[in-house]
Design an enzyme around this catalytic site. Structure first.
Site, PDB file in Angstrom:
ATOM      1  N   ASP A 119      59.080 -36.095  24.747  1.00 29.12           N
ATOM      2  CA  ASP A 119      60.031 -35.127  24.201  1.00 29.12           C
ATOM      3  C   ASP A 119      61.427 -35.724  24.081  1.00 29.12           C
ATOM      4  O   ASP A 119      62.183 -35.372  23.189  1.00 29.12           O
ATOM      5  CB  ASP A 119      60.120 -33.881  25.094  1.00 29.12           C
ATOM      6  CG  ASP A 119      58.847 -33.050  25.064  1.00 29.12           C
ATOM      7  OD1 ASP A 119      57.877 -33.451  24.394  1.00 29.12           O
ATOM      8  OD2 ASP A 119      58.822 -32.003  25.737  1.00 29.12           O
ATOM      9  N   ASP A 194      64.648 -33.487  19.277  1.00 20.19           N
ATOM     10  CA  ASP A 194      63.710 -33.909  20.314  1.00 20.19           C
ATOM     11  C   ASP A 194      62.929 -35.078  19.721  1.00 20.19           C
ATOM     12  O   ASP A 194      62.526 -35.046  18.546  1.00 20.19           O
ATOM     13  CB  ASP A 194      62.735 -32.785  20.687  1.00 20.19           C
ATOM     14  CG  ASP A 194      63.341 -31.784  21.665  1.00 20.19           C
ATOM     15  OD1 ASP A 194      64.579 -31.810  21.856  1.00 20.19           O
ATOM     16  OD2 ASP A 194      62.583 -30.958  22.224  1.00 20.19           O
ATOM     17  N   HIS A 243      58.282 -29.930  17.850  1.00 19.27           N
ATOM     18  CA  HIS A 243      57.442 -31.106  18.104  1.00 19.27           C
ATOM     19  C   HIS A 243      56.289 -31.184  17.103  1.00 19.27           C
ATOM     20  O   HIS A 243      55.455 -30.295  17.024  1.00 19.27           O
ATOM     21  CB  HIS A 243      56.919 -31.149  19.549  1.00 19.27           C
ATOM     22  CG  HIS A 243      58.031 -31.086  20.540  1.00 19.27           C
ATOM     23  ND1 HIS A 243      57.837 -30.842  21.872  1.00 19.27           N
ATOM     24  CD2 HIS A 243      59.384 -31.235  20.379  1.00 19.27           C
ATOM     25  CE1 HIS A 243      59.018 -30.831  22.491  1.00 19.27           C
ATOM     26  NE2 HIS A 243      59.961 -31.061  21.596  1.00 19.27           N
ATOM     27  N   ASP A 245      53.883 -33.299  17.081  1.00 20.83           N
ATOM     28  CA  ASP A 245      52.655 -33.949  17.554  1.00 20.83           C
ATOM     29  C   ASP A 245      51.514 -32.994  17.925  1.00 20.83           C
ATOM     30  O   ASP A 245      50.534 -33.409  18.545  1.00 20.83           O
ATOM     31  CB  ASP A 245      52.942 -34.954  18.680  1.00 20.83           C
ATOM     32  CG  ASP A 245      53.689 -34.372  19.859  1.00 20.83           C
ATOM     33  OD1 ASP A 245      53.926 -33.156  19.880  1.00 20.83           O
ATOM     34  OD2 ASP A 245      54.042 -35.152  20.775  1.00 20.83           O
ATOM     35  N   CYS A 344      52.447 -36.065  24.566  1.00 25.51           N
ATOM     36  CA  CYS A 344      53.727 -35.621  25.142  1.00 25.51           C
ATOM     37  C   CYS A 344      54.012 -36.267  26.496  1.00 25.51           C
ATOM     38  O   CYS A 344      55.153 -36.558  26.829  1.00 25.51           O
ATOM     39  CB  CYS A 344      53.719 -34.106  25.372  1.00 25.51           C
ATOM     40  SG  CYS A 344      53.328 -33.108  23.954  1.00 25.51           S
TER      41      CYS A 344
END
Length: 360
Positions: A119, A194, A243, A245, A344
């Site tokens: 992150d 982030d 995020h 991902d 993560c």
């Protein structure tokens, strides 16, 4: 007479250009000492109801001890699994996240955890980039990783820290409308992002604008990295964007795992094979403070044929195996609850390979 022999070329200490090249060294996070994040209104756009309640009531207080211990045990198992495959694993320092801190403009009853290095950090080529995060409680989270970063720097790695954001109220004066779920929770007051909103494809990097990453942050990254890297901002159909991902995950050159609802077909990937991730099998009763069950997509590539996947996500394991991948199953559901899965919870400091271009 002395003859001088050429020094053997040394492997760079920090070098990672893609999400899939063979992994050689990795940071695996640690949740010990972690506390519930402290509530701020910009979280409303991204958090499940359970999380909103927990952050408002328990911000700065320790995570449930039993659940935390189970999650840390899973992280230790991941570390051992990677070591067993010859990958060097390093861990962050233990930090007490329960201490309050403040700036001249705001205060936070505590931090969060050292469980999710992806992150806040991203390795681009030979450089570790520190992200300017927009959650106030995460301002000092990098401290758990500072010892590692300093060590990498002293051994020749690059270190680039984004400007420290003030995180004053102006930043959170975004245009997000909870009724229509349009707009963003943050404004363009200052650069924030982030690291997990970026995804690396050699000398091309994709990024999504989100409730924690603004245009100012994306432009800072673009200029800081310079012309060697092209940053492509791509649209993602996710009103709760935070995020990338768990929306788009490249597993090998030409192979992209995507979220069936969030992925918006993009010309950059016109020649790529696209696999829609199967529905996750996490029970609805499982405690999830931060994220959705689609963390099932948040896999870690060990090379372009080998992927670490949550052991109980059998539909995902079957789909990836049929697509030609070897899956390494590891239990990780307890870690899920604290905001991430394998991608993560790791930072790939060194992979083989030297970049290249994979996107048109």
């Amino acid at each position: 007479m002395h003859t001088h022999h050429a020094e053997p070329a040394t492997t760079p200490v920090v070098s990672s250009f893609t999400e899939w090249d063979p992994l050689e060294e990795v940071v695996v996070g640690r949740l010990a000492g972690g506390v519930f994040p402290s509530w701020q209104d910009s979280m409303l756009a991204t958090m499940p109801d359970e999380g909103i309640r927990a952050f408002k009531e328990s911000g700065g207080r320790p995570f449930p001890a039993e659940h935390l211990a189970a999650a840390d045990a899973e992280l230790d198992t991941l570390a051992a699994t990677l070591q067993g495959r010859g990958i060097k694993v390093v861990r962050p320092d233990d930090v007490d996240y329960g201490r309050a801190f403040s700036s001249p403009q705001w205060q936070s009853p505590g931090g969060m955890s050292g469980g999710m290095p992806r992150d806040l950090l991203i390795v681009v080529g030979d450089t570790i980039v520190e992200a300017p995060m927009s959650w106030r409680c995460r301002t000092h989270e990098v401290d758990a990783f500072r010892g590692l970063i300093k060590s990498y720097f002293q051994r020749g790695g690059g270190w680039l820290a984004a400007p420290r954001p003030q995180l004053s109220d102006e930043l959170f004066d975004g245009d997000f409308n909870p009724e229509t779920e349009q707009g963003y929770a943050i404004s363009e007051f200052e650069p924030v992002f982030d690291a997990a909103d970026f995804m690396r494809f050699g000398h091309d990097i994709i990024v999504q604008r989100s409730h924690v990453t603004n245009e100012f942050g994306i432009n800072w990254m673009r200029r800081a990295l310079g012309p060697e890297f092209r940053i492509h901002e791509i649209p993602v159909d996710d009103p709760h964007a935070m995020h990338i991902d768990a929306s788009i995950v490249p597993l090998a050159p030409g192979k992209l795992l995507v979220h069936p609802e969030r992925y918006v077909p993009h010309p950059l990937f016109k020649d790529w094979e696209i696999l829609e991730a199967p529905k996750p099998v996490l029970p609805a009763t499982w405690p999830m403070y931060f994220c959705s069950a689609w963390l099932s997509m948040n896999v870690l590539s060990l090379d372009e044929r080998t992927v670490v996947v949550e052991r109980q996500e059998e539909p995902m394991i079957e789909a990836l195996t049929a697509w030609g991948f070897e899956c390494v199953p590891v239990d990780f559901r307890h870690v899920y609850s604290f905001g991430g899965s394998f991608h993560c919870a790791t930072l790939d400091v060194r992979r083989q390979g030297s970049g290249g271009r994979y996107l048109d």
